[in-house]
Design a protein around this motif. Structure first.
Motif, short mmCIF file in Angstrom:
data_model
loop_
_atom_site.label_atom_id
_atom_site.label_comp_id
_atom_site.label_asym_id
_atom_site.label_seq_id
_atom_site.Cartn_x
_atom_site.Cartn_y
_atom_site.Cartn_z
N VAL A 60 4.53 -5.09 -2.75
CA VAL A 60 3.93 -4.28 -3.80
C VAL A 60 3.82 -2.83 -3.36
N ILE A 61 3.33 -2.61 -2.15
CA ILE A 61 3.19 -1.25 -1.62
C ILE A 61 4.57 -0.58 -1.50
N TYR A 62 5.53 -1.31 -0.94
CA TYR A 62 6.88 -0.76 -0.80
C TYR A 62 7.46 -0.40 -2.16
N SER A 63 7.38 -1.34 -3.08
CA SER A 63 8.01 -1.17 -4.39
C SER A 63 7.43 0.01 -5.16
N LEU A 64 6.12 0.10 -5.23
CA LEU A 64 5.49 1.18 -5.99
C LEU A 64 5.68 2.54 -5.35
N LYS A 65 5.65 2.59 -4.02
CA LYS A 65 5.79 3.88 -3.34
C LYS A 65 7.24 4.37 -3.33
N GLU A 107 -5.72 -10.83 -6.78
CA GLU A 107 -5.75 -11.96 -5.85
C GLU A 107 -4.33 -12.50 -5.67
N ASN A 108 -3.57 -12.55 -6.74
CA ASN A 108 -2.20 -13.03 -6.70
C ASN A 108 -1.30 -12.05 -5.94
N LEU A 109 -1.54 -10.77 -6.12
CA LEU A 109 -0.72 -9.75 -5.47
C LEU A 109 -0.92 -9.72 -3.95
N LYS A 110 -2.05 -10.23 -3.48
CA LYS A 110 -2.30 -10.24 -2.03
C LYS A 110 -1.18 -10.96 -1.29
N ASN A 111 -0.61 -11.98 -1.91
CA ASN A 111 0.46 -12.76 -1.28
C ASN A 111 1.73 -11.93 -1.10
N GLU A 112 1.86 -10.84 -1.88
CA GLU A 112 3.05 -10.01 -1.83
C GLU A 112 2.68 -8.55 -1.58
N ARG A 113 1.54 -8.32 -0.91
CA ARG A 113 1.03 -6.95 -0.79
C ARG A 113 2.03 -5.99 -0.14
N SER A 114 2.70 -6.40 0.90
CA SER A 114 3.67 -5.52 1.56
C SER A 114 4.77 -5.11 0.60
#
Length: 217
Positions: free
Chosen positions: A98-103, A89-96
């Motif tokens: 999170v996806i960029y960072s992990l990929k 739920e917290n990560l939703k605020n930074e989803r873009s």
């Protein structure tokens, strides 16, 4: 004078707009109209910015759930479920991000470097929950294996995170299901089972071998 928040915001805007990190600190600092010295006052590299964001997201989640009145009433299993539901739920605020960072920081057989600061605080948190479960009898105390419980939970952390960034279901309901099934299966393995009873019985027989010999017909 630049602030850590200004640099962080500028970095996020850059990577999410260009899908890559800046070519150099010099170019990035020039774009923000700050000096390189201003940048290095707060961060040692672009990776350190991402590490900080990941650390803050994780630490904030742990702190928030522990402050809930119901927290002390939760079982070990419920506490871990609460963490993962709250974390996503917290990560939703930074989803873009999170996806960029992990990929962009995938680790084939190891933890991505950007999660280096997350792993120890998560494992400490997990170990705290595990010890509570062992003390209460909710979890099985197993020689050698009990020390590895936190490793199993870290594997679940990595799996759930990876599942979530690829989840395209409405409201990320599949991710919620992944949390429920993954954590429940893991904690089922942590709890006492017929195998534990069999092992205990085997230990009993080995300790009482002479008595068993006398009982033979």
């Amino acid at each position: 004078m630049a602030t850590a928040q200004q640099i962080r915001k500028g970095y996020l805007d850059y990577v999410l707009t260009n899908n890559e990190k800046p070519k150099s600190v010099y170019i990035f600092a020039k774009k923000l109209k700050i000096t390189e010295a201003d940048f290095y006052q707060f961060f040692s590299s672009f990776e350190s910015i991402e590490k900080t964001i990941w650390f803050e997201l994780t630490f904030e989640t742990i702190t928030t759930i522990k402050e809930q009145e119901v927290w002390l009433q939760y079982t070990a299993r419920e506490k871990m479920l609460s963490f993962f539901y709250s974390y996503l739920e917290n990560l939703k605020n930074e989803r873009s991000f999170v996806i960029y960072s992990l990929k962009h920081h995938k680790g084939k057989f190891s933890t991505p470097e950007v999660l280096a600061g997350v792993k120890p605080i998560f494992e400490n948190f997990a170990q705290e929950i595990i010890e509570e479960g062992l003390d209460s009898g909710e979890l099985a105390e197993r020689r050698f294996l009990s020390k590895r419980y936190k490793d199993a939970l870290w594997i679940q952390f990595a799996f759930i995170l990876n599942f979530w960034i690829n989840d395209d279901s409405e409201g990320f309901e599949k991710s919620d299901e992944a949390i429920e099934k993954g954590i429940n299966v893991t904690f089922d393995l942590f709890q006492h089972s017929p195998i534990d009873n069999l092992l205990e019985y085997g230990k009993f027989l080995s300790r009482n071998g002479k008595f068993a010999e006398k009982m033979r017909f």
